[in-house]
Design a protein around this motif. Sequence first.
Motif: not given
Length: 466
Positions: A336, A338, A443, A457, A460-461
């Motif tokens: 990820i 961010d 992503v 974010v 999702l985490k």
Amino acid sequence: MERLSVKEILKCSQGSLLKGDEKYFINSISTDTRSLKKDDLFIALKGKNFNGHDFIRNAEELGAKGIVVSEDIKNVKDLKFEIIIKVNDTLQSLKSIARYYLSKFKNLKIVGVTGSNGKTTTKDIIAHILGKENKVLKAKGSFNNSIGIPLTVFELNSSHNVLVLEYGTNFIGEIKELVEIASPDISVITNIGRTHLEFFKNERNVLREKMDLINGMKEDKTVIINIDDKYLVTILNSIKGKKILTYGIKNNADINAVDIYDLGERGFKFILRILDKNVEVNFPLLGMHNIYNALAGVSVGFTLGVDINVIKEALEDFKIDSPHRLEKFKIEDILIIDDSYNANPESVREAIRVLSDISGKRKIIVLGDMLELGDKEVEFHKEVGVLVKNYNIDILITLGELSENINLGALESGMSDKNMYHFDNKEGIVNLLKNLLKKGDAVLIKGSRKMKMEEIVLKLKEILRR
């Protein structure tokens, strides 16, 4: 903060003392009751959407020592504050007090950073390099306006010998106002891009606004310029009475990064060249634009006499200090990235490049609206869609009314509509990603500040860690 007498505050703010004694002292200043501490002086600011005078009772309950107001307060002498000061304009008083307080630090070096992109990361890199050999105070996050800069100044104490400030702008003349609070000894302009065009209309006006940082400096101070920027290179001959230091990658400069090698998720390796000295650097940040930010930091370090090997050490152990700026997280073998703090056409382009260069089974980008872009906002969003297709991003997900044009630009460039999605709410995006992401995917999430893409974010985490 070093203590200030009420007498000093009255003089620089041109205020009237309604309660208290000129001999009293203040040790800290606050403009927000959410962070106010006991014995603070609370300055009741007024803005379009808030009025600090509505929170005077809160300040009293929290134990503030005094208040600075611009409105008439009922039964003012019955309030428990030791000090009550009345001024014409509390924001102007905040700036005046900060300017006066800063003047007390005679041996302090002030570094000022502005530009369309990279201000905060550059500020953080500068502070990290200088911090190896100095006692540095830097602005928190993006404390870069007429409230943030004074609040940063008030954190100074006698141990500091360097202050690193960020100068932001949303309207013509704002940087000039900020420089009147704190005029830098060293100015850095990172780049000129398509930001806040709703107010500035075009990049030339953005350049003129950023130039106010230089125009407000005293003679014989140092200006640091990105020589690869097509707008900044045009102003070099117009800068008079100041020392100029340049940095770049494409063009020969005083400070260059050469022989750049992309290490993927591990950042970059390059040769740092400072005049006639060279050193190899392993720099951990993603994105070529962050090498430019690093070079700006190197330039300031060099100006203040930091050794090249100390600079190398600082670059190699630098960690992102301000959140949501190309921060990397790996959860269940899913990367990820961010980058949700803010977005404009240039910063989104760089983010797409970063994602394109990352190794991953699939590259997925989540983009929110880019705001404050003026008449060409639709065109700029379509341009981003073209970039998504040209950089071979596998899946495009967008959020917001304007970002539909990103999908349209990608579709018109030949990207399959089966690989793009559009939503008007964050929940839909989170649910899609929950079912879509696989091990090995990368992503990246980005959008303008008001889009609050960091909420995606965080969700999702949370989901991936279950």
